[in-house]
Design an enzyme around this catalytic site. Structure first.
Site, PDB file in Angstrom:
ATOM      1  CE  LYS A 155       7.136  12.218   2.355  1.00 50.20           C
ATOM      2  NZ  LYS A 155       7.782  13.528   2.289  1.00 50.20           N
ATOM      3  CD  GLN A 178       9.742  14.933   5.190  1.00 48.36           C
ATOM      4  OE1 GLN A 178       9.949  14.293   4.152  1.00 48.36           O
ATOM      5  NE2 GLN A 178       8.536  15.326   5.544  1.00 48.36           N
ATOM      6  CG  ASP A 225      10.017  17.186  -1.843  1.00 50.25           C
ATOM      7  OD1 ASP A 225       8.902  16.642  -1.808  1.00 50.25           O
ATOM      8  OD2 ASP A 225      10.801  17.248  -0.867  1.00 50.25           O
TER       9      ASP A 225
HETATM   10  N1  LUD Z   1       9.047  18.227   3.331  1.00 50.14           N
HETATM   11  C1  LUD Z   1       6.885  17.261   3.030  1.00 50.14           C
HETATM   12  N2  LUD Z   1       7.448  18.362   5.059  1.00 50.14           N
HETATM   13  C2  LUD Z   1       6.106  18.184   5.600  1.00 50.14           C
HETATM   14  N3  LUD Z   1      -0.648  11.900   6.543  1.00 50.14           N
HETATM   15  C3  LUD Z   1       5.128  15.752   3.760  1.00 50.14           C
HETATM   16  C4  LUD Z   1       3.127  14.788   4.850  1.00 50.14           C
HETATM   17  C5  LUD Z   1       2.503  12.454   4.774  1.00 50.14           C
HETATM   18  N4  LUD Z   1      10.564  18.185   1.604  1.00 50.14           N
HETATM   19  C6  LUD Z   1       9.358  17.902   2.077  1.00 50.14           C
HETATM   20  O1  LUD Z   1       5.629  14.734   3.263  1.00 50.14           O
HETATM   21  O2  LUD Z   1       6.366  16.430   0.911  1.00 50.14           O
HETATM   22  C7  LUD Z   1       7.204  16.944   1.685  1.00 50.14           C
HETATM   23  N5  LUD Z   1       8.459  17.275   1.259  1.00 50.14           N
HETATM   24  N6  LUD Z   1       5.667  16.961   3.609  1.00 50.14           N
HETATM   25  N7  LUD Z   1       4.009  15.846   4.533  1.00 50.14           N
HETATM   26  C8  LUD Z   1       3.873  17.171   5.059  1.00 50.14           C
HETATM   27  C9  LUD Z   1       5.062  17.922   4.538  1.00 50.14           C
HETATM   28  C10 LUD Z   1       7.811  17.939   3.814  1.00 50.14           C
HETATM   29  C11 LUD Z   1       1.979  15.042   5.566  1.00 50.14           C
HETATM   30  C12 LUD Z   1       1.096  14.028   5.882  1.00 50.14           C
HETATM   31  C13 LUD Z   1       1.351  12.722   5.487  1.00 50.14           C
HETATM   32  C14 LUD Z   1       3.381  13.466   4.454  1.00 50.14           C
HETATM   33  C15 LUD Z   1       0.422  11.606   5.830  1.00 50.14           C
HETATM   34  O3  LUD Z   1       0.673  10.470   5.474  1.00 50.14           O
HETATM   35  C16 LUD Z   1      -1.619  10.941   6.988  1.00 50.14           C
HETATM   36  C17 LUD Z   1      -3.001  11.448   6.624  1.00 50.14           C
HETATM   37  O4  LUD Z   1      -3.183  12.665   6.400  1.00 50.14           O
HETATM   38  O5  LUD Z   1      -3.914  10.605   6.569  1.00 50.14           O
HETATM   39  C18 LUD Z   1      -1.472  10.740   8.495  1.00 50.14           C
HETATM   40  C19 LUD Z   1      -1.589  12.025   9.289  1.00 50.14           C
HETATM   41  C20 LUD Z   1      -1.377  11.845  10.794  1.00 50.14           C
HETATM   42  O6  LUD Z   1      -0.567  12.601  11.359  1.00 50.14           O
HETATM   43  O7  LUD Z   1      -2.023  10.981  11.373  1.00 50.14           O
END
Ligand code: LUD
Ligand code: NAP
Length: 319
Positions: free
Chosen positions: A76, A120, A145
């Site tokens: 992010k 987060q 969010d």
């Molecule tokens: N909490 C989120 N917790 C977890 N994957 C994310 C997420 C990027 N407050 C709050 O950001 O929106 C949120 N707000 N979340 N998540 C999960 C959740 C939170 C999940 C995956 C990815 C953010 C991401 O970039 C890549 C992909 O799917 O290609 C890489 C995955 C990997 O582990 O290799």
């Protein structure tokens, strides 16, 4: 071998890559998120020209030090830097008390240089902290969010133009749009009913005029429900649970799952898979998102979009 004539046509039209057995069109979150980020970068440049030196501000609050949260937050922060958003990461100790976390959220609420604030999840804490209390302490005007009751309530009532939409479901809608399949009148099935994925996904599909079925851990006939879906969105956190054989021919399959499973062939000893069994689903679906490279990158892009939108709204009020 091909399950429908429509599939054969689609295969010809889409130029789908991969082996001859792979018949679904892959919907790439990497490609789509790049398009969104490029557009946002231009919007931020315009804002900075109009209001000299102005930049949108985003703060990510983290409690503790989970590996997965560290990875998502760093993604992010990188996306924000590339777009021109000033992003700050506030990390609190896992021993922080509920009051300390609330104090932190409230001080960011009062900081006028910050237009977006997220906490987060999950919180990685040793003392008791009420997660709902913390997410609800975020100012609804900075809640990029979309997790406060105010924004969730607006979404559930269909006031979509006046609320922050949670990033993951918003990203899923963008991926569905990319397929060219219209949502209105379709039967959509959502697996999962969490505040961050399943429940807002249900609301978005409903207000896009789909007929929506929500499934959860007490649903008794999951394969049967799934077989009715023209559009299927899965956010259950169960590795490869949905099998290709369950799907309706040509369905749009959006897989939010991020699960780490053991894999001796990888240096890390593990690999990431979705909630959908990709190899079998790829034989039946019309469109499918990969994991990784599907919904995950869109979650990040939509957070950036909400932050830019929040900053634009802030500037409107200065005019
Ligand atoms: N909490 C989120 N917790 C977890 N994957 C994310 C997420 C990027 N407050 C709050 O950001 O929106 C949120 N707000 N979340 N998540 C999960 C959740 C939170 C999940 C995956 C990815 C953010 C991401 O970039 C890549 C992909 O799917 O290609 C890489 C995955 C990997 O582990 O290799
Ligand atoms: P969560 O809070 O644990 O919710 C899971 C939901 O799935 C619950 O509603 C649960 O039902 C339901 N469920 C669990 N097992 C089930 C089963 N066997 N059959 C049917 N429903 C079942 O998880 P979440 O935060 O929504 O996340 C779900 C998945 O998406 C996880 O893999 C997570 O890592 C991933 N995720 C990805 C992104 C992204 O950007 N790609 C963002 C957020 C989450 P009950 O309500 O009855 O317990």
């Amino acid at each position: 071998m091909f399950s429908s004539f429509a599939h054969l046509l689609r295969l010809g039209a889409s130029g789908c890559q991969g082996s001859s057995r792979s018949i679904a069109t892959i919907v790439s979150g990497i490609k789509t998120s790049k398009l969104v980020r490029t557009r946002l970068k231009e919007e931020v440049e315009t804002m900075s020209r109009e209001f000299t030196g102005f930049r949108p501000g985003l703060t990510v609050v983290q409690v503790g030090n989970r590996d997965d949260s560290n990875l998502y937050i760093s993604t992010k922060l990188q996306a924000a830097a590339q777009i021109g958003i000033v992003a700050k990461h506030v990390r609190l100790s896992p021993t922080a008390t509920q009051d300390e976390v609330l104090q932190c959220v409230m001080s960011v609420n009062d900081d006028t240089s910050v237009h977006g604030l997220i906490v987060q999840l999950p919180l990685d804490h040793v003392t008791h902290i009420d997660t709902q209390l913390v997410t609800n302490a975020v100012s609804p005007l900075k809640d990029v969010d979309g997790l406060t009751c105010i924004n969730a309530g607006k979404l559930s009532r269909g006031d979509l133009s006046d609320c922050f939409i949670p990033c993951t479901p918003n990203g899923c809608m963008e991926l569905i749009r990319q397929t060219g399949v219209s949502v209105a009148g379709k039967h959509a099935v959502v697996i999962g009913r969490s505040k961050i994925v399943g429940a807002p996904m249900h609301d978005l599909l409903l207000w896009s005029d789909a007929t929506v079925t929500s499934c959860h851990s007490k649903t008794t006939d999951l394969p049967e429900q799934v077989s009715r879906a023209d559009i299927l969105v899965v956010g259950a956190g169960r590795a490869e649970m949905v099998r290709g054989e369950w799907l309706k021919d040509g369905a749009v399959v959006i897989d939010c799952g991020i699960n780490y499973i053991p894999d001796g062939t990888k240096a890390s000893g593990q690999r990431v898979v979705g909630d959908v069994h990709f190899a079998s689903a790829n034989q039946r679906a019309g469109f499918i998102t990969p994991v990784p490279g599907g919904v995950g990158p869109m979650t990040v892009a939509m957070l950036m979009e909400n932050t830019v939108w929040s900053a634009q709204r802030f500037l409107q009020h200065l005019k």
